[in-house]
Scaffold this motif. Structure first.
Motif, PDB file in Angstrom:
ATOM      1  N   GLY A 169       0.815  -1.200   0.000  1.00  0.00           N
ATOM      2  CA  GLY A 169       0.000   0.000   0.000  1.00  0.00           C
ATOM      3  C   GLY A 169       0.849   1.250   0.000  1.00  0.00           C
ATOM      4  N   ALA A 170       1.916   1.247   0.793  1.00  0.00           N
ATOM      5  CA  ALA A 170       2.839   2.383   0.801  1.00  0.00           C
ATOM      6  C   ALA A 170       3.476   2.560  -0.571  1.00  0.00           C
ATOM      7  N   ILE A 171       3.875   1.453  -1.186  1.00  0.00           N
ATOM      8  CA  ILE A 171       4.473   1.516  -2.526  1.00  0.00           C
ATOM      9  C   ILE A 171       3.464   2.062  -3.532  1.00  0.00           C
ATOM     10  N   ALA A 172       2.222   1.604  -3.432  1.00  0.00           N
ATOM     11  CA  ALA A 172       1.176   2.062  -4.355  1.00  0.00           C
ATOM     12  C   ALA A 172       0.934   3.560  -4.199  1.00  0.00           C
ATOM     13  N   MET A 173       0.900   4.051  -2.957  1.00  0.00           N
ATOM     14  CA  MET A 173       0.713   5.491  -2.742  1.00  0.00           C
ATOM     15  C   MET A 173       1.879   6.281  -3.321  1.00  0.00           C
ATOM     16  N   GLN A 174       3.109   5.811  -3.071  1.00  0.00           N
ATOM     17  CA  GLN A 174       4.280   6.508  -3.598  1.00  0.00           C
ATOM     18  C   GLN A 174       4.257   6.520  -5.119  1.00  0.00           C
ATOM     19  N   TYR A 175       3.894   5.408  -5.717  1.00  0.00           N
ATOM     20  CA  TYR A 175       3.811   5.303  -7.178  1.00  0.00           C
ATOM     21  C   TYR A 175       2.794   6.303  -7.733  1.00  0.00           C
ATOM     22  N   CYS A 176       1.622   6.366  -7.110  1.00  0.00           N
ATOM     23  CA  CYS A 176       0.579   7.274  -7.581  1.00  0.00           C
ATOM     24  C   CYS A 176       0.965   8.735  -7.371  1.00  0.00           C
ATOM     25  N   ALA A 177       1.798   9.000  -6.373  1.00  0.00           N
ATOM     26  CA  ALA A 177       2.266  10.364  -6.139  1.00  0.00           C
ATOM     27  C   ALA A 177       3.360  10.770  -7.123  1.00  0.00           C
TER      28      ALA A 177
ATOM     29  N   TYR B 137       3.884   9.539 -10.396  1.00  0.00           N
ATOM     30  CA  TYR B 137       3.645   9.441 -11.835  1.00  0.00           C
ATOM     31  C   TYR B 137       2.241   9.906 -12.206  1.00  0.00           C
ATOM     32  N   ASP B 138       2.131  10.507 -13.387  1.00  0.00           N
ATOM     33  CA  ASP B 138       0.850  10.998 -13.878  1.00  0.00           C
ATOM     34  C   ASP B 138      -0.018   9.838 -14.371  1.00  0.00           C
TER      35      ASP B 138
ATOM     36  N   GLY C  67       5.067  15.754   1.816  1.00  0.00           N
ATOM     37  CA  GLY C  67       3.856  16.359   1.293  1.00  0.00           C
ATOM     38  C   GLY C  67       3.391  15.753  -0.018  1.00  0.00           C
ATOM     39  N   ASP C  68       4.068  14.691  -0.470  1.00  0.00           N
ATOM     40  CA  ASP C  68       3.715  14.083  -1.751  1.00  0.00           C
ATOM     41  C   ASP C  68       2.325  13.454  -1.752  1.00  0.00           C
ATOM     42  N   VAL C  69       1.727  13.279  -0.576  1.00  0.00           N
ATOM     43  CA  VAL C  69       0.379  12.730  -0.516  1.00  0.00           C
ATOM     44  C   VAL C  69      -0.583  13.579  -1.337  1.00  0.00           C
ATOM     45  N   ASP C  70      -0.312  14.881  -1.442  1.00  0.00           N
ATOM     46  CA  ASP C  70      -1.184  15.778  -2.204  1.00  0.00           C
ATOM     47  C   ASP C  70      -1.161  15.481  -3.698  1.00  0.00           C
ATOM     48  N   ARG C  71      -0.163  14.741  -4.143  1.00  0.00           N
ATOM     49  CA  ARG C  71      -0.035  14.434  -5.571  1.00  0.00           C
ATOM     50  C   ARG C  71      -0.830  13.191  -5.968  1.00  0.00           C
ATOM     51  N   ILE C  72      -1.408  12.523  -4.997  1.00  0.00           N
ATOM     52  CA  ILE C  72      -2.275  11.378  -5.297  1.00  0.00           C
ATOM     53  C   ILE C  72      -3.631  11.929  -5.718  1.00  0.00           C
ATOM     54  N   ASP C  73      -3.919  11.889  -7.010  1.00  0.00           N
ATOM     55  CA  ASP C  73      -5.110  12.553  -7.538  1.00  0.00           C
ATOM     56  C   ASP C  73      -6.112  11.572  -8.135  1.00  0.00           C
ATOM     57  N   VAL C  74      -6.123  10.346  -7.597  1.00  0.00           N
ATOM     58  CA  VAL C  74      -7.108   9.345  -8.019  1.00  0.00           C
ATOM     59  C   VAL C  74      -7.963   8.973  -6.808  1.00  0.00           C
ATOM     60  N   PRO C  75      -9.175   8.481  -7.036  1.00  0.00           N
ATOM     61  CA  PRO C  75     -10.006   8.017  -5.917  1.00  0.00           C
ATOM     62  C   PRO C  75      -9.319   6.882  -5.170  1.00  0.00           C
TER      63      PRO C  75
END
Length: 295
Positions: free
Chosen positions: A99-107, A109-110, A228-236
């Motif tokens: 889950g941590a890896i998935a969040m980092q990945y989503c933060a 890459y577009d 602060g990269d959590v703000d870059r997760i822009d998917v549901p």
């Protein structure tokens, strides 16, 4: 059946697939396991979805040619894996460290996916690694800081590494019975397959260190300031957590829910511990499928 792909980073990644429809779900496993531990979901999730589950470097049948130092390193592997296979990823499901890896990945890459699903996920603020008291309990006043300290930890890292290197299923079973399979246990033969898989890991100290230093929040986690990269997760995002999880505590789940912004949904998996696949597979599959069907 395992497939293999060579990545530009220099690793050969093993992965499993389950054929299905046009929507592809990428499954990212956690620490101490590999794609093998997704087998129940691979067999039972709705066949309208194509499922792809990889072994991260240092796990299962993937190589481990280059030392991993961070969750970001794992996220880069995910990116290369997706690109090499030319996957059009609809959903990502990350379990525990996955889950941590998935969040980092989503933060990082577009357009990483359409929907992100976190299962018993490590917190947005990481997973602390504490020194151990003589009685075996964590010394929460002494959080280790460096990879070298974690690598030399005698009560946790050394014990786990020795068990993996020596093929010590008995020790591993004792650990998993106490921490993971606290509600239900796999059938004996199936459990033995899981134990064999757990023994393939070659980077447990690196994973402890990566989780200890992970922090994409806006707060200091007791070791480092957040990026602060959590703000870059822009998917549901769907956050799933068992109410009897003794590995990822409720406070860690609350951190993630506090830090995530945007379209976030939370589902408590009642009477589940850290492995809802074993504790209540029908509940888990229903929760995932209901979320994937939502427009």
């Amino acid at each position: 059946m395992l497939h293999y792909v060579d990545l530009p980073l220099g690793e050969t990644i093993a992965y499993r697939t389950r054929a299905g429809g046009d929507k592809t779900i990428l499954l990212i496993h956690g620490n101490m396991v590999s794609s093998k531990h997704w087998d129940l979901l691979l067999d039972n999730l709705d066949e309208q979805y194509t499922l792809v589950a990889l072994d991260l470097p240092g796990f299962g049948q993937s190589t481990y040619n280059y030392q991993v130092n961070s969750i970001e390193d794992f996220a880069k592997v995910i990116k290369e894996f997706v690109d090499e296979l030319e996957l059009d990823v609809y959903g990502i499901l990350g379990w525990s460290m996955g889950g941590a890896i998935a969040m980092q990945y989503c933060a990082m890459y577009d357009q990483p996916c359409v929907k992100l699903m976190l299962l018993a996920s490590g917190s947005t603020r990481g997973y602390p690694f504490y020194a151990t008291n003589p009685d075996g309990t964590p010394d929460v006043s002494n959080r280790l800081e460096t990879y070298e300290q974690i690598k030399q930890d005698p009560m946790k890292t050394k014990v786990m590494e020795a068990a993996q290197q020596n093929g010590d299923k008995e020790t591993m079973k004792m650990v998993w019975d106490a921490a993971i399979y606290t509600q239900k246990k796999p059938e004996p033969d199936h459990y033995d397959e899981y134990l064999e898989d757990i023994l393939t890991q070659r980077n447990i100290a690196e994973c402890y260190h990566a989780l200890n230093h992970f922090n994409i929040s806006h707060v200091h986690n007791g070791l480092i300031s957040g990026t602060g990269d959590v703000d870059r997760i822009d998917v549901p995002v769907l956050v799933m957590h068992g109410d009897l999880d003794y590995v990822v505590l409720s406070t860690m789940k609350d951190e993630t829910l506090e830090d995530l912004t945007g379209d976030v949904e939370y589902v408590e998996l009642t009477s589940c511990g850290h492995s809802p696949m074993v504790d209540d597979l029908p509940l888990l599959t229903e929760t995932i499928e209901n979320y994937l069907r939502k427009e």
